[in-house]
Design a protein around this motif. Sequence first.
Motif, PDB file in Angstrom:
ATOM      1  N   THR A  64      23.970   9.438   3.141  1.00 22.07           N
ATOM      2  CA  THR A  64      24.710   9.044   1.947  1.00 22.07           C
ATOM      3  C   THR A  64      25.781  10.089   1.684  1.00 22.07           C
ATOM      4  OG1 THR A  64      22.805   7.922   0.997  1.00 22.07           O
ATOM      5  CG2 THR A  64      24.482   8.653  -0.538  1.00 22.07           C
ATOM      6  N   SER A  65      26.960   9.652   1.242  1.00 21.72           N
ATOM      7  CA  SER A  65      28.017  10.609   0.923  1.00 21.72           C
ATOM      8  C   SER A  65      28.695  10.218  -0.383  1.00 21.72           C
ATOM      9  CB  SER A  65      29.046  10.689   2.052  1.00 21.72           C
ATOM     10  OG  SER A  65      29.677   9.445   2.243  1.00 21.72           O
ATOM     11  N   TYR A  66      29.329  11.206  -0.991  1.00 26.87           N
ATOM     12  CA  TYR A  66      30.068  11.031  -2.222  1.00 26.87           C
ATOM     13  C   TYR A  66      31.458  11.607  -2.004  1.00 26.87           C
ATOM     14  CZ  TYR A  66      25.372  10.474  -4.073  1.00 26.87           C
ATOM     15  OH  TYR A  66      24.087  10.061  -4.289  1.00 26.87           O
ATOM     16  N   VAL A  67      32.476  10.840  -2.383  1.00 22.52           N
ATOM     17  CA  VAL A  67      33.851  11.291  -2.218  1.00 22.52           C
ATOM     18  C   VAL A  67      34.571  11.086  -3.546  1.00 22.52           C
ATOM     19  CG1 VAL A  67      35.993  10.969  -0.925  1.00 22.52           C
ATOM     20  CG2 VAL A  67      33.802  10.532   0.197  1.00 22.52           C
ATOM     21  N   GLY A  68      35.262  12.124  -4.018  1.00 18.38           N
ATOM     22  CA  GLY A  68      36.036  12.015  -5.250  1.00 18.38           C
ATOM     23  C   GLY A  68      37.218  11.079  -5.059  1.00 18.38           C
ATOM     24  N   LEU A  69      37.522  10.314  -6.095  1.00 17.58           N
ATOM     25  CA  LEU A  69      38.634   9.359  -6.048  1.00 17.58           C
ATOM     26  C   LEU A  69      39.620   9.636  -7.167  1.00 17.58           C
ATOM     27  CD1 LEU A  69      36.659   5.993  -5.667  1.00 17.58           C
ATOM     28  CD2 LEU A  69      37.905   7.201  -3.871  1.00 17.58           C
ATOM     29  N   ILE A  75      46.497   7.388 -13.268  1.00 12.51           N
ATOM     30  CA  ILE A  75      45.866   8.683 -13.039  1.00 12.51           C
ATOM     31  C   ILE A  75      44.440   8.711 -13.592  1.00 12.51           C
ATOM     32  CG2 ILE A  75      46.127  11.200 -13.130  1.00 12.51           C
ATOM     33  CD1 ILE A  75      48.445   9.831 -11.744  1.00 12.51           C
ATOM     34  N   SER A  76      43.653   7.757 -13.170  1.00 17.82           N
ATOM     35  CA  SER A  76      42.233   7.775 -13.520  1.00 17.82           C
ATOM     36  C   SER A  76      41.460   8.313 -12.313  1.00 17.82           C
ATOM     37  CB  SER A  76      41.754   6.379 -13.920  1.00 17.82           C
ATOM     38  OG  SER A  76      41.953   5.463 -12.873  1.00 17.82           O
ATOM     39  N   THR A  77      40.214   8.676 -12.552  1.00 16.42           N
ATOM     40  CA  THR A  77      39.414   9.284 -11.489  1.00 16.42           C
ATOM     41  C   THR A  77      38.059   8.604 -11.392  1.00 16.42           C
ATOM     42  OG1 THR A  77      38.564  10.947 -13.022  1.00 16.42           O
ATOM     43  CG2 THR A  77      40.505  11.553 -11.731  1.00 16.42           C
ATOM     44  N   GLY A  78      37.349   8.943 -10.362  1.00 15.08           N
ATOM     45  CA  GLY A  78      36.006   8.423 -10.146  1.00 15.08           C
ATOM     46  C   GLY A  78      35.461   9.000  -8.858  1.00 15.08           C
ATOM     47  N   TRP A  79      34.479   8.325  -8.297  1.00 15.40           N
ATOM     48  CA  TRP A  79      33.927   8.758  -7.021  1.00 15.40           C
ATOM     49  C   TRP A  79      33.360   7.567  -6.282  1.00 15.40           C
ATOM     50  CZ3 TRP A  79      28.446   8.595  -7.137  1.00 15.40           C
ATOM     51  CH2 TRP A  79      27.873   8.570  -8.399  1.00 15.40           C
ATOM     52  N   LEU A  80      33.349   7.699  -4.969  1.00 17.27           N
ATOM     53  CA  LEU A  80      32.854   6.663  -4.070  1.00 17.27           C
ATOM     54  C   LEU A  80      31.501   7.106  -3.537  1.00 17.27           C
ATOM     55  CD1 LEU A  80      33.406   4.042  -2.406  1.00 17.27           C
ATOM     56  CD2 LEU A  80      34.367   5.545  -0.656  1.00 17.27           C
ATOM     57  N   HIS A  81      30.506   6.264  -3.722  1.00 21.35           N
ATOM     58  CA  HIS A  81      29.152   6.497  -3.209  1.00 21.35           C
ATOM     59  C   HIS A  81      29.021   5.574  -2.003  1.00 21.35           C
ATOM     60  CE1 HIS A  81      24.573   6.555  -4.259  1.00 21.35           C
ATOM     61  NE2 HIS A  81      24.829   7.036  -3.072  1.00 21.35           N
ATOM     62  N   CYS A  82      28.884   6.161  -0.840  1.00 27.17           N
ATOM     63  CA  CYS A  82      28.841   5.415   0.418  1.00 27.17           C
ATOM     64  C   CYS A  82      27.464   5.620   1.043  1.00 27.17           C
ATOM     65  CB  CYS A  82      29.942   5.950   1.323  1.00 27.17           C
ATOM     66  SG  CYS A  82      30.237   5.006   2.804  1.00 27.17           S
ATOM     67  N   MET A  83      26.745   4.516   1.332  1.00 27.66           N
ATOM     68  CA  MET A  83      25.378   4.647   1.840  1.00 27.66           C
ATOM     69  C   MET A  83      25.049   3.494   2.789  1.00 27.66           C
ATOM     70  SD  MET A  83      23.513   3.439  -1.651  1.00 27.66           S
ATOM     71  CE  MET A  83      24.952   3.708  -2.677  1.00 27.66           C
ATOM     72  N   PRO A  84      24.039   3.704   3.628  1.00 30.31           N
ATOM     73  CA  PRO A  84      23.601   2.603   4.479  1.00 30.31           C
ATOM     74  C   PRO A  84      23.080   1.467   3.600  1.00 30.31           C
ATOM     75  CG  PRO A  84      22.401   4.643   4.990  1.00 30.31           C
ATOM     76  CD  PRO A  84      23.233   4.907   3.793  1.00 30.31           C
ATOM     77  N   LEU A  85      23.321   0.249   4.007  1.00 31.45           N
ATOM     78  CA  LEU A  85      22.788  -0.899   3.281  1.00 31.45           C
ATOM     79  C   LEU A  85      21.267  -0.903   3.429  1.00 31.45           C
ATOM     80  CD1 LEU A  85      23.709  -3.442   1.704  1.00 31.45           C
ATOM     81  CD2 LEU A  85      23.558  -4.677   3.864  1.00 31.45           C
ATOM     82  N   PRO A  86      20.529  -0.944   2.328  1.00 32.19           N
ATOM     83  CA  PRO A  86      19.061  -0.968   2.443  1.00 32.19           C
ATOM     84  C   PRO A  86      18.600  -2.117   3.344  1.00 32.19           C
ATOM     85  CG  PRO A  86      19.719  -0.627   0.162  1.00 32.19           C
ATOM     86  CD  PRO A  86      20.969  -0.953   0.930  1.00 32.19           C
ATOM     87  N   GLU A  87      17.613  -1.837   4.186  1.00 27.76           N
ATOM     88  CA  GLU A  87      17.144  -2.820   5.170  1.00 27.76           C
ATOM     89  C   GLU A  87      16.687  -4.118   4.529  1.00 27.76           C
ATOM     90  OE1 GLU A  87      14.198  -1.148   7.770  1.00 27.76           O
ATOM     91  OE2 GLU A  87      15.476   0.575   8.240  1.00 27.76           O
ATOM     92  N   ASP A  88      15.961  -4.034   3.410  1.00 29.25           N
ATOM     93  CA  ASP A  88      15.469  -5.258   2.777  1.00 29.25           C
ATOM     94  C   ASP A  88      16.615  -6.108   2.243  1.00 29.25           C
ATOM     95  OD1 ASP A  88      16.006  -3.306   0.849  1.00 29.25           O
ATOM     96  OD2 ASP A  88      14.389  -3.936  -0.481  1.00 29.25           O
ATOM     97  N   LEU A 101      27.063  -0.004   2.146  1.00 24.60           N
ATOM     98  CA  LEU A 101      27.236  -0.304   0.724  1.00 24.60           C
ATOM     99  C   LEU A 101      28.139   0.756   0.120  1.00 24.60           C
ATOM    100  CD1 LEU A 101      26.544  -1.752  -1.967  1.00 24.60           C
ATOM    101  CD2 LEU A 101      24.475  -0.340  -2.061  1.00 24.60           C
ATOM    102  N   LEU A 102      29.233   0.318  -0.490  1.00 25.95           N
ATOM    103  CA  LEU A 102      30.154   1.206  -1.190  1.00 25.95           C
ATOM    104  C   LEU A 102      30.064   0.895  -2.676  1.00 25.95           C
ATOM    105  CD1 LEU A 102      33.320   0.819   1.083  1.00 25.95           C
ATOM    106  CD2 LEU A 102      31.578   2.592   1.193  1.00 25.95           C
ATOM    107  N   VAL A 103      29.763   1.902  -3.470  1.00 27.97           N
ATOM    108  CA  VAL A 103      29.695   1.756  -4.920  1.00 27.97           C
ATOM    109  C   VAL A 103      30.787   2.641  -5.496  1.00 27.97           C
ATOM    110  CG1 VAL A 103      28.266   1.949  -6.987  1.00 27.97           C
ATOM    111  CG2 VAL A 103      27.202   1.385  -4.785  1.00 27.97           C
ATOM    112  N   ILE A 104      31.634   2.061  -6.329  1.00 24.19           N
ATOM    113  CA  ILE A 104      32.739   2.805  -6.921  1.00 24.19           C
ATOM    114  C   ILE A 104      32.389   3.109  -8.375  1.00 24.19           C
ATOM    115  CG2 ILE A 104      35.194   2.760  -7.499  1.00 24.19           C
ATOM    116  CD1 ILE A 104      35.428   0.712  -5.098  1.00 24.19           C
TER     117      ILE A 104
END
Length: 188
Positions: A64-69, A75-88, A101-104
């Motif tokens: 899993t990784s987190y990248v600042g956006l 000029i708004s900010t946030g972060w991207l949470h990038c992770m393997p898609l859960p198997e189920d 799975l990308l969660v913004i």
Amino acid sequence: MLAALPQPMLIVRPDRRLLFRNRGAEGLLRDRRVDVSAEHLMHVGQLDATRLESPLRLAVAGSTSYVGLWFTPQISTGWLHCMPLPEDLAASTGWPGDAVLLVIHLDQPALTQAARIDALARHSRLSATERHVLMLLGDGMTVEVAATHLGLCLSTLRSHVRNLLGKTQASTLMQLLRWVGSGQALPH
């Protein structure tokens, strides 16, 4: 299930081919904060296709990784949470096992600032007026404008500021206001 969640979510293949986007992600596409071309993810904030490769590779490898956006022009900010898609989830939807799975997450500075001021008010036992003064100053008002806004004499507002500094143990108003807008621990 993902479609109803308010958090913007995307499911992509390692080659950035878009498999799914929920309503929250649709809003980001309309606002041009996320860009898709020929059903491939091209931009998420300042991250172009090349910069998206690394977090996608990590997710495919099981990390899993987190990248600042940051987003323009507002000029708004946030972060991207990038992770393997859960198997189920992959199994129940028919998406491939290497899908990502990308969660913004979009920052909400006003809510964060209000929560920090509430915590400081409770911790430092600020009066309702001192809390209100801090909210106004934290929102960028000058001491003079805040006094006029509250219908107070400038000397009265300055007295509230001195009380704020004493109760919070901040050495300067600038230090206190910087803390209100940051993610650091209390100034004392």
